[in-house]
Design an enzyme around this catalytic site. Structure first.
Site, PDB file in Angstrom:
ATOM      1  N   HIS B  67       0.847  -1.201   0.000  1.00  0.00           N
ATOM      2  CA  HIS B  67       0.000   0.000   0.000  1.00  0.00           C
ATOM      3  C   HIS B  67       0.884   1.252   0.000  1.00  0.00           C
ATOM      4  O   HIS B  67       0.691   2.159  -0.806  1.00  0.00           O
ATOM      5  CB  HIS B  67      -0.932   0.003   1.216  1.00  0.00           C
ATOM      6  N   ASP B  96       6.666  21.464 -26.631  1.00  0.00           N
ATOM      7  CA  ASP B  96       6.642  20.110 -26.061  1.00  0.00           C
ATOM      8  C   ASP B  96       7.692  20.062 -24.961  1.00  0.00           C
ATOM      9  O   ASP B  96       8.327  21.073 -24.659  1.00  0.00           O
ATOM     10  CB  ASP B  96       6.958  19.059 -27.145  1.00  0.00           C
ATOM     11  N   TRP B 136       7.048   0.064   3.990  1.00  0.00           N
ATOM     12  CA  TRP B 136       7.568   0.772   2.813  1.00  0.00           C
ATOM     13  C   TRP B 136       8.955   1.334   3.098  1.00  0.00           C
ATOM     14  O   TRP B 136       9.682   1.694   2.189  1.00  0.00           O
ATOM     15  CB  TRP B 136       6.595   1.859   2.350  1.00  0.00           C
ATOM     16  N   SER B 164      12.837   5.779 -13.800  1.00  0.00           N
ATOM     17  CA  SER B 164      11.735   6.519 -14.412  1.00  0.00           C
ATOM     18  C   SER B 164      11.622   7.929 -13.830  1.00  0.00           C
ATOM     19  O   SER B 164      11.526   8.909 -14.576  1.00  0.00           O
ATOM     20  CB  SER B 164      10.440   5.741 -14.201  1.00  0.00           C
ATOM     21  N   SER B 165      11.677   8.012 -12.487  1.00  0.00           N
ATOM     22  CA  SER B 165      11.548   9.334 -11.861  1.00  0.00           C
ATOM     23  C   SER B 165      12.692  10.252 -12.258  1.00  0.00           C
ATOM     24  O   SER B 165      12.488  11.443 -12.490  1.00  0.00           O
ATOM     25  CB  SER B 165      11.557   9.223 -10.340  1.00  0.00           C
ATOM     26  N   HIS B 248      13.397  11.843   3.451  1.00  0.00           N
ATOM     27  CA  HIS B 248      12.796  13.109   3.833  1.00  0.00           C
ATOM     28  C   HIS B 248      12.607  14.051   2.649  1.00  0.00           C
ATOM     29  O   HIS B 248      11.516  14.588   2.471  1.00  0.00           O
ATOM     30  CB  HIS B 248      13.437  13.787   5.034  1.00  0.00           C
ATOM     31  N   GLU B 250      12.090  13.114  -0.215  1.00  0.00           N
ATOM     32  CA  GLU B 250      10.985  12.454  -0.918  1.00  0.00           C
ATOM     33  C   GLU B 250       9.627  12.964  -0.428  1.00  0.00           C
ATOM     34  O   GLU B 250       8.702  13.158  -1.203  1.00  0.00           O
ATOM     35  CB  GLU B 250      11.093  10.936  -0.722  1.00  0.00           C
ATOM     36  N   TYR B 252       8.970  15.879   0.594  1.00  0.00           N
ATOM     37  CA  TYR B 252       8.712  17.184  -0.019  1.00  0.00           C
ATOM     38  C   TYR B 252       8.486  17.064  -1.516  1.00  0.00           C
ATOM     39  O   TYR B 252       7.752  17.862  -2.099  1.00  0.00           O
ATOM     40  CB  TYR B 252       9.834  18.161   0.321  1.00  0.00           C
ATOM     41  N   SER B 263      -1.289  27.314  -5.424  1.00  0.00           N
ATOM     42  CA  SER B 263      -0.928  28.707  -5.691  1.00  0.00           C
ATOM     43  C   SER B 263      -1.445  29.169  -7.045  1.00  0.00           C
ATOM     44  O   SER B 263      -1.495  30.374  -7.310  1.00  0.00           O
ATOM     45  CB  SER B 263       0.593  28.877  -5.641  1.00  0.00           C
ATOM     46  N   HIS B 297      15.184  13.102  12.056  1.00  0.00           N
ATOM     47  CA  HIS B 297      14.012  13.223  12.946  1.00  0.00           C
ATOM     48  C   HIS B 297      13.102  12.015  12.796  1.00  0.00           C
ATOM     49  O   HIS B 297      12.160  11.865  13.567  1.00  0.00           O
ATOM     50  CB  HIS B 297      13.272  14.550  12.742  1.00  0.00           C
ATOM     51  N   HIS B 298      13.384  11.164  11.813  1.00  0.00           N
ATOM     52  CA  HIS B 298      12.653   9.900  11.732  1.00  0.00           C
ATOM     53  C   HIS B 298      13.285   8.851  12.646  1.00  0.00           C
ATOM     54  O   HIS B 298      12.837   7.734  12.703  1.00  0.00           O
ATOM     55  CB  HIS B 298      12.655   9.367  10.295  1.00  0.00           C
ATOM     56  N   THR B 323       7.136  27.021   5.717  1.00  0.00           N
ATOM     57  CA  THR B 323       5.824  26.418   5.482  1.00  0.00           C
ATOM     58  C   THR B 323       4.737  27.367   5.967  1.00  0.00           C
ATOM     59  O   THR B 323       3.705  27.541   5.306  1.00  0.00           O
ATOM     60  CB  THR B 323       5.724  25.065   6.207  1.00  0.00           C
ATOM     61  N   LYS B 326       4.080  30.088   3.515  1.00  0.00           N
ATOM     62  CA  LYS B 326       3.217  29.657   2.401  1.00  0.00           C
ATOM     63  C   LYS B 326       1.746  29.711   2.792  1.00  0.00           C
ATOM     64  O   LYS B 326       0.919  30.247   2.065  1.00  0.00           O
ATOM     65  CB  LYS B 326       3.589  28.235   1.971  1.00  0.00           C
ATOM     66  N   ARG B 445       2.104   1.517  15.153  1.00  0.00           N
ATOM     67  CA  ARG B 445       1.902   1.329  13.710  1.00  0.00           C
ATOM     68  C   ARG B 445       2.029  -0.133  13.322  1.00  0.00           C
ATOM     69  O   ARG B 445       2.675  -0.909  13.989  1.00  0.00           O
ATOM     70  CB  ARG B 445       3.036   2.020  12.948  1.00  0.00           C
TER      71      ARG B 445
END
Lengths: 202, 526, 452
Positions: B67, B96, B136, B164-165, B248, B250, B252, B263, B297-298, B323, B326, B445
């Protein structure tokens, strides 16, 4: 289409295709660089940080001879011993779950002042009927103590071959250097013994 | 050559047209969203009542793992690439993408990557072996020494997704750097283009690190190295450092393009220019920069030294400043506007509110001592679902509704779309809000079963989960009507009353080849 | 598009409070498609109202949860009993209310704007798009708020690294899926010999009810292998263990945390402790339960560690110092006696009935998590014993004994965990249950050392 290329061309000195390829190549360089950094850069960098901070207690600073002479008091009188704050050093010896050997420190803990050299033995026994190879990996807690626990003689990170049924004493000689932070009352030195026997053919 | 293009299957297989590729990305992403959503509903079905009712714990772990992977790499990221493909050339006045052939490859890698991953879970669903079951985040050694055989397929699949990314990101950067129409200076670019440019740089910086992490895993599993194995002198914690160095930024990567979408939408429906455009750009850049120095921080419970904990706590708290800028800018954009509330605006307002809630719980998580209690609890699950589902995904939905008439040339069924919005809004909160409280009370979790004290709220969370999942069928219906049946009133070129930007100067639907002649931009278009 | 459905029908379904629509408000004649106009008729006020409702729900629910239910400590972070856990709780409360205040501030401005600055209200859009002063203020003020938040957090964090010497050191080892507690040193006595496992004691039939099989669909290998029954769950469901770890109150206890296989995390919320257990490394943490707070404290493994991650709880029993001293002495004596008994029982010869009865009991407790009560396992990770080459064929005996003693792949070694008597009983049971009929009896002396 033509008009478009012209306008872009007027705007930018390089023809767009060539410019695109140039940028593509430099960005691919960044990608390759980051990949190389991840595999060949991060692990050594992490080890260096560990060495510096004692993170995870993995790397134990080896003692150089000058270090030893500068830090070790050859004679410690009983009075000095009384005056000085003693640090409790605990020893733990474990085997990985599938390792049949037994492995114990002969002394669970010792209290000693900084600068005093101490020898500790660990008993390791191979109860199986096969020759095997083991290797012990150390870990020290708390991390701030790592840089100050200096080992003169150690068996860690060395392969220890033991014949079937053999028992052996492994020796650790160490001292705590004088820069040991005074707020650490207890240091734990844990060894974990792993089976490094190569699977024999057949 | 105005609107001539090949038809049939080969059109899609060999296409180098940014609009075709964008559509394929969006369709793929939606398919993955439904697949990952189905897995989430299996998870919620199991968690509806205490005890094991439906699946065994090992299969439950496979469900949570796939998932997460499918939603992150299959739903959110390809959706953004799809929107980038469709909109960036139109927004900057380019004909293009800069590297059209690479664009085609970067899409067609994805179905193969996910076929591998989904293949292993489908086989497992019928009792054949175990799909990846280590979450994950695939922490070593659970994923190395203790990983199921399918882990090798997973590694291959992650490599493909990464390639790909990276190709998609390079294409975006080259397009933005080289293909802007004359007069489209950097500080005149729409914010969606800006946020995507920064996202693309994050992608090329961190996707290779992910590739490095899985490569090290592969070597540990099969080639005798010990990067993450203490027995050979390695360290499992190193894996977490490498993973979160990728992970991390990722996070963002998955939110910045949504910032860009919001925006674009708020000024349109507030009929007022975006407040603080330059500070929006700088805030995005600072968030991206800070994302490289907060990864640990993880890892507040792995036993970092005090100095490390303090550093990462301060840096993490610091992210709240850009943040906050924004969010305040968005509110200031709405302030004194002349607002109307079409579907894209509804999703945008929901985004601002719910993303802010997710951001505030993120600020709570930054407090290291309190994190001793939050870490690995449902509080964290609530936090990242608020920022990713009601943040990133609501942003994507807002963007889809905003640009859908431009893509199809017809106005979508607004009644159905509003039903989709309200159902999603109510259900997403029923689903994720109570998770904060079960987490605080101590539910950890990634568990298939829980003590009885959590039973009441988990029941309602599951109801919310099914409700949110089923609500997405309404989105499918709206998109089906607009894209396949082409039902609806013909949309004008501008579509929305005060939409501004180059994409609205093109007719609706946008022609197959747009801006063959570059427009000249005299004034700011944002 | 289904034009036949009147647009007001849908919102009425979602907010029944808004039966009368605000048609009067949108009489403006701006040039949008008629359809949009129609849609606008209800959305503005509905949006505002639903925002209000949403917030009413959010914040009243948090208030209700915190003040009434939370007084029973059910849906908030537990305050805990130690100084550290209480400081963590105080930080959590402070952060929570700060965030609520910020949220209310930002959202009330936003919803005021949504209510007032609407086109349907005839509000004309202002055209300002920057203000350096305002932007500096809302960059600087959050920064100051953050500093204010960081100060107490830093204080607590430093205090968590307490430097006084601990009275008791316990080594906590996580392994799939149990905790092992080794008492190393107490009041400078380093010859303590006490070491035991702590596993979930909730009977498996309370949760392993219906579908005990791999996969989602009961097809092929995956099938309904258990009966659909549901044993009633007791109140400490999934929170109870066979042997809790016992600590004295009023004394600093140092925990050395490590793992034997994958990463686990030892989490006891009432002590404010969560520490990862990393294989090959030791981490340390500590706690000091105040005198007068004797009792049972429950925790869980917090890091995904494989299949039974949700089934490895922690129970800590805090007792007074004198009671602890007594318990420690008794437990050491009991462990010594058990070891002696085990050594003596090596020569005992047990009957098949004895072996099978003990074997079934111990198998269900120690082996059925992976190999399942019916011996069918969860292939391929956890192989079946029923009909397997090793367990059902006479020639598999030596391999069988060695696997139980030393472990294989994911299976741990049991030779130091189980007595020879128990190992012999389990192996005998496995070789004679579920249609395995080797009729071989394994006696304690057979499992003392590796079989040839």
């Amino acid at each position: 289409m033509n008009k478009h290329t012209n306008q872009i061309a007027k705007h930018n000195p390089l023809p767009p295709r060539k410019k695109n390829l140039k940028l593509l190549v430099s960005l691919s360089g960044v990608v390759v660089g980051m990949f190389v950094f991840a595999i060949w850069g991060m692990p050594p960098f992490y080890n260096a940080i560990c060495k510096l901070t004692g993170l995870n207690g993995k790397v134990i600073a080896p003692a150089s001879l000058t270090d030893i002479s500068a830090n070790r008091s050859s004679q410690i009188t009983d009075k000095q011993r009384m005056d000085q704050h003693l640090i409790n050093v605990q020893f733990i010896a474990d085997t990985e779950p599938n390792m049949p050997w037994s492995f114990q420190p002969d002394l669970r803990s010792v209290r000693l002042p900084t600068g005093e050299q101490k020898q500790i033995t660990f008993t390791v026994h191979n109860p199986t009927d096969q020759d095997m190879v083991g290797q012990a990996i150390p870990s020290i807690s708390p991390a701030q103590a790592v840089a100050h626990l200096k080992k003169i003689e150690c068996f860690c990170f060395q392969q220890q071959p033991l014949k079937a049924g053999e028992t052996r004493q492994l020796t650790l000689v160490f001292y705590l250097d004088k820069e040991m932070p005074s707020n650490i009352p207890t240091v734990t030195l844990a060894y974990k013994l792993f089976d490094m026997t190569k699977p024999s053919a057949g | 050559m105005s609107d001539h293009h090949p038809t049939g299957f080969s059109r899609w297989l060999f296409t180098t047209n940014h609009k075709d590729i964008g559509s394929m990305y969006l369709i793929f992403s939606f398919a993955m969203f439904l697949t990952g959503g189905f897995m989430a509903m299996v998870i919620r079905a199991e968690l509806m009542y205490p005890g094991l009712q439906l699946i065994d714990p090992n299969f439950f772990n496979q469900m949570t793992t796939t998932h997460g992977l499918i939603m992150v790499f299959g739903a959110v990221m390809p959706a953004f690439v799809g929107l980038a493909n469709w909109m960036i050339p139109m927004m900057i006045g380019a004909p293009d993408m800069a590297l059209p052939r690479m664009n085609n490859w970067s899409f067609w890698i994805l179905p193969f990557a996910f076929a591998i991953l989904i293949g292993s879970i489908v086989v497992a669903a019928f009792g054949g072996g175990s799909a990846p079951n280590f979450g994950w985040t695939f922490y070593a050694p659970l994923s190395t020494k203790y990983g199921p055989p399918s882990t090798d397929f997973f590694i291959f699949s992650v490599h493909l997704m990464g390639i790909s990314s990276i190709m998609g990101a390079i294409n975006v950067i080259v397009t933005i750097f080289n293909m802007r129409a004359p007069g489209m200076t950097f500080m005149r670019m729409p914010l969606f283009v800006w946020t995507w440019l920064i996202t693309a740089f994050l992608l090329i910086a961190v996707m290779p690190v992910l590739a490095g992490a899985v490569t090290m895993m592969l070597m540990d599993r099969h080639f005798g190295t010990s990067f993450f194995d203490a027995a050979g002198g390695g360290d499992p914690v190193l894996f977490q450092h490498v993973f979160w160095f990728f992970g991390h930024p990722e996070v963002y990567i998955m939110i910045l393009p949504s910032f860009g979408i919001i925006s674009a939408i708020l000024p349109t429906f507030a009929r007022k220019p975006l407040f603080g455009y330059p500070s929006m750009v700088y805030a995005t850049a600072s968030i991206a920069f800070l994302s490289f120095v907060v990864w640990a921080h993880h890892m507040f419970t792995v036993g970092l030294p005090l100095a490390g904990n303090l550093f990462f706590m301060y840096m993490t708290m610091l992210i709240a400043v850009p943040t906050g800028v924004k969010v305040f800018n968005w509110v200031a954009t709405m302030w004194q506007g002349s607002m109307t509330f079409e579907v894209p605006m509804l999703f945008s307002i929901a985004f601002v509110v719910l993303f802010t809630i997710g951001g505030l719980s993120g600020l709570m998580l930054a407090i290291t001592p309190a994190d001793q209690q939050y870490q690995d609890s449902y509080f964290v699950v609530a936090h990242f679902h608020y920022v990713l589902v009601s943040g990133a995904i609501f942003g994507i939905m807002a963007g889809v509704y905003y640009w859908l008439p431009k893509w199809t040339g017809v106005m979508f069924n607004e009644t159905l779309a509003k039903a989709h919005f309200w159902c999603s809004l109510v259900m997403v909160n029923l689903l994720f809000f109570p998770m904060h409280f079960v987490g605080l009370a101590g539910m950890q979790r990634r568990i298939p079963d829980y003590p009885l004290q959590f039973a009441d709220l988990n029941f309602w969370i599951s109801i919310g989960g099914f409700g949110f999942g089923l609500s997405q069928l309404l989105l499918l219906a709206v998109v089906w009507q607009a894209c396949i049946q082409r039902k609806g009133k013909k949309a004008t070129a501008q579509v929305w009353e005060s939409a501004e930007g180059l994409e609205w100067t093109l007719p609706s639907p946008a022609p197959y080849h747009s801006f063959s002649t570059p427009p000249f931009i005299k004034a700011a278009t944002h | 598009m289904r034009r036949g459905v009147p647009s007001t029908a849908v919102p009425r379904f979602f907010s029944p409070y808004l039966a009368s629509s605000t048609h009067a408000n949108h009489a403006s004649s701006w040039a949008t498609p008629a359809l949009l106009k129609k849609a606008f008729s209800f959305t503005g006020s509905r949006l505002f109202l639903s925002g209000v409702i949403l917030f009413a729900v959010f914040f009243s629910s948090s208030n209700v949860l915190f003040s009434s239910i939370a007084s029973a400590q059910s849906y908030d972070m537990p305050q805990g009993v130690t100084e550290i856990s209480q400081q963590e709780f105080a930080l959590h409360r402070m952060m929570f209310w700060c965030c609520v205040a910020i949220g209310i501030g930002v959202f009330s401005v936003m919803f005021y704007s949504i209510l007032k600055h609407r086109k349907s209200q005839g509000h004309k859009a202002a055209q300002f798009h920057e203000s350096t002063t305002v932007e500096i203020i809302w960059t600087a003020v959050p920064f100051l708020i953050l500093i204010a938040m960081a100060i107490p957090a830093t204080k607590t964090l430093i205090q968590m690294k307490d430097s006084s010497e601990a009275a008791l050191t316990i080594k906590v080892t996580g392994s799939q899926w149990k905790w092992q507690y080794s008492y190393l040193e107490y009041k400078a006595n380093n010859t303590i010999d006490l070491d035991y496992l702590s596993v979930l004691s909730t009977p498996r039939e309370q949760f392993e009810t219906p579908l005990r099989a791999a996969g989602l669909f009961p097809l092929g290998v995956a099938s309904y292998t258990g009966e659909r029954k549901s044993a009633p769950k007791n109140s400490d469901y999934l929170l109870e263990v066979d042997k809790p770890v016992v600590i004295p109150t009023g004394k600093k206890v140092r925990f050395l945390i490590t793992s034997n296989d994958v990463i686990h995390a030892w989490w006891v919320a009432d002590f404010g402790i969560k520490q990862d257990a990393i294989p090959g490394f030791i981490n340390e943490t500590w706690t000091k339960v105040p005198v007068g707070k004797e009792g049972i404290y429950r925790g869980k493994c917090a890091e995904l560690c494989g299949k039974d991650h949700g089934y490895m709880p922690i129970v800590v029993k805090a007792v007074s110092e004198s009671e602890f001293d007594q318990w420690l002495a008794d437990s050491q004596a009991a462990q010594k006696k058990a070891k002696a008994d085990a050594a003596n029982s090596v020569d005992a010869v047990m009957s098949k009935d004895e072996l099978m009865t003990l074997g079934e009991k111990e198998y269900l407790a120690k082996c059925s998590a992976c190999h399942q009560a019916n011996g069918q396992g969860l292939p391929p990770t956890f192989p079946a014993l029923k009909g397997s080459l090793i367990a059902s064929k006479p020639e598999g005996l030596a391999t069988h004994i060695n696997h139980v003693r030393n472990g294989i792949n994911m299976m741990p070694a049991f030779k130091d965990i189980l007595s020879p008597k128990v190992m012999a009983a389990i192996i005998t049971y496995e070789r004679n249950a579920w249609g395995n009929d080797t009729d071989q009896l394994v006696q304690p002396k057979d499992v003392v050392k590796d079989a040839q």
